[in-house]
Design a protein around this motif. Structure first.
Motif, PDB file in Angstrom:
ATOM      1  N   THR A 143       0.893  -1.229   0.029  1.00  0.00           N
ATOM      2  CA  THR A 143       0.113   0.094  -0.053  1.00  0.00           C
ATOM      3  C   THR A 143       0.634   1.404   0.078  1.00  0.00           C
ATOM      4  OG1 THR A 143      -1.689  -1.329   1.044  1.00  0.00           O
ATOM      5  CG2 THR A 143      -1.863   1.370   1.298  1.00  0.00           C
ATOM      6  N   ASN A 144       1.896   1.258   0.964  1.00  0.00           N
ATOM      7  CA  ASN A 144       2.730   2.449   0.916  1.00  0.00           C
ATOM      8  C   ASN A 144       3.531   2.755  -0.585  1.00  0.00           C
ATOM      9  OD1 ASN A 144       2.302   2.978   3.563  1.00  0.00           O
ATOM     10  ND2 ASN A 144       4.175   1.758   4.212  1.00  0.00           N
ATOM     11  N   PHE A 145       3.933   1.488  -1.236  1.00  0.00           N
ATOM     12  CA  PHE A 145       4.530   1.528  -2.571  1.00  0.00           C
ATOM     13  C   PHE A 145       3.336   2.357  -3.713  1.00  0.00           C
ATOM     14  CE2 PHE A 145       5.115   0.277  -6.829  1.00  0.00           C
ATOM     15  CZ  PHE A 145       6.375   0.900  -7.096  1.00  0.00           C
ATOM     16  N   MET A 146       1.942   1.580  -3.399  1.00  0.00           N
ATOM     17  CA  MET A 146       0.892   2.355  -4.126  1.00  0.00           C
ATOM     18  C   MET A 146       0.752   3.776  -4.134  1.00  0.00           C
ATOM     19  SD  MET A 146      -1.550  -1.038  -4.374  1.00  0.00           S
ATOM     20  CE  MET A 146      -2.436  -0.324  -5.637  1.00  0.00           C
ATOM     21  N   ARG A 147       1.209   4.385  -2.792  1.00  0.00           N
ATOM     22  CA  ARG A 147       0.896   5.744  -2.460  1.00  0.00           C
ATOM     23  C   ARG A 147       2.247   6.625  -2.885  1.00  0.00           C
ATOM     24  NH1 ARG A 147      -2.217   4.392   3.091  1.00  0.00           N
ATOM     25  NH2 ARG A 147      -4.376   4.292   1.932  1.00  0.00           N
ATOM     26  N   SER A 148       3.059   5.861  -3.565  1.00  0.00           N
ATOM     27  CA  SER A 148       4.331   6.484  -3.700  1.00  0.00           C
ATOM     28  C   SER A 148       4.269   7.332  -5.269  1.00  0.00           C
ATOM     29  CB  SER A 148       5.595   5.675  -3.788  1.00  0.00           C
ATOM     30  OG  SER A 148       5.402   4.700  -5.061  1.00  0.00           O
ATOM     31  N   LYS A 149       5.379   8.211  -5.212  1.00  0.00           N
ATOM     32  CA  LYS A 149       5.555   8.903  -6.553  1.00  0.00           C
ATOM     33  C   LYS A 149       5.700   7.966  -7.632  1.00  0.00           C
ATOM     34  CE  LYS A 149      10.326   9.972  -6.322  1.00  0.00           C
ATOM     35  NZ  LYS A 149      11.264  11.109  -6.625  1.00  0.00           N
ATOM     36  N   TYR A 150       6.556   6.907  -7.427  1.00  0.00           N
ATOM     37  CA  TYR A 150       6.925   5.984  -8.654  1.00  0.00           C
ATOM     38  C   TYR A 150       5.364   5.382  -8.930  1.00  0.00           C
ATOM     39  CZ  TYR A 150      11.373   6.612  -6.858  1.00  0.00           C
ATOM     40  OH  TYR A 150      12.654   7.199  -6.295  1.00  0.00           O
ATOM     41  N   TYR A 151       4.558   5.134  -8.111  1.00  0.00           N
ATOM     42  CA  TYR A 151       3.528   4.236  -8.492  1.00  0.00           C
ATOM     43  C   TYR A 151       2.585   5.162  -9.241  1.00  0.00           C
ATOM     44  CZ  TYR A 151      -0.373   0.818  -8.853  1.00  0.00           C
ATOM     45  OH  TYR A 151      -1.276  -0.089  -9.087  1.00  0.00           O
TER      46      TYR A 151
END
Length: 193
Positions: A143-151
């Protein structure tokens, strides 16, 4: 204690799991055989128009139903985009990929979405199937990755070559290393054949 069936709530009680998927077809025998092969499944029940298949502890995960008057799938209409089946490890995902390939089932699209490493396929009716493994240790990390600028920049992912990944795994690369998405910048929705 019995639930308070009359109490207003902010949200509906969620189910405990997704039980099964039913696919309507005009290509019954071919679809049953495909899903037996694709999932390594067992047919629990089958008659002339209905088959229930399982590959785990559930009595059926996929049902194939041949209803009279069923027309061929139109890929440009609304409907279910794909179903997804999860594997515990990248090694298992790639092993199933290779075993399918040996049976003539070729992948449509291998992609590292970020939260998952996925390999997509099409069944004989044109339905898309995703096979995947989680890339993070916990749902919170994903979830944190999905909230990142990269995602945000690329919610689609980065394509990969399963054969190259198998070679790297055999050469000693760790699953953690292989599951880390290569960032390629902005990407739109791909057109899949």
């Amino acid at each position: 204690m019995v639930a308070d069936f009359d109490k207003p709530t902010a949200k509906v009680t969620s189910p405990s799991k997704l039980a099964h998927v039913v696919l309507r077809t005009n290509n019954f025998e071919t679809m049953v055989e495909f899903y037996k092969d694709f999932l390594g499944a067992e047919v629990i029940y089958k008659n002339d128009f209905l088959a229930f298949l399982t590959y785990d502890e559930e009595h059926h995960r996929v049902a194939i139903a041949a209803f009279p008057g069923t027309k061929a799938k139109d890929a440009e209409t609304c409907g279910l985009e794909h179903t997804a089946f999860a594997f515990d490890t990248l090694e298992d995902l790639l092993l199933a990929y290779r075993q399918r390939k040996q049976r003539g089932i070729e992948p449509l699209w291998p992609v590292n979405h970020g939260p998952t490493t996925s390999i997509y396929y099409r069944d004989p009716d044109g339905n898309m199937i995703e096979t995947q493994t989680d890339n993070f240790e916990s749902p919170d990390d994903a979830t944190n990755f999905m909230r990142s600028k990269y995602y945000d920049e690329n919610p689609i992912g980065t394509d990969f070559d399963p054969e190259e990944m198998i070679d790297r795994l055999k050469s000693g690369a760790s699953e953690k290393e292989l599951k880390k998405r290569v960032e390629i910048g902005p990407r739109g929705i791909p057109v899949l054949g």
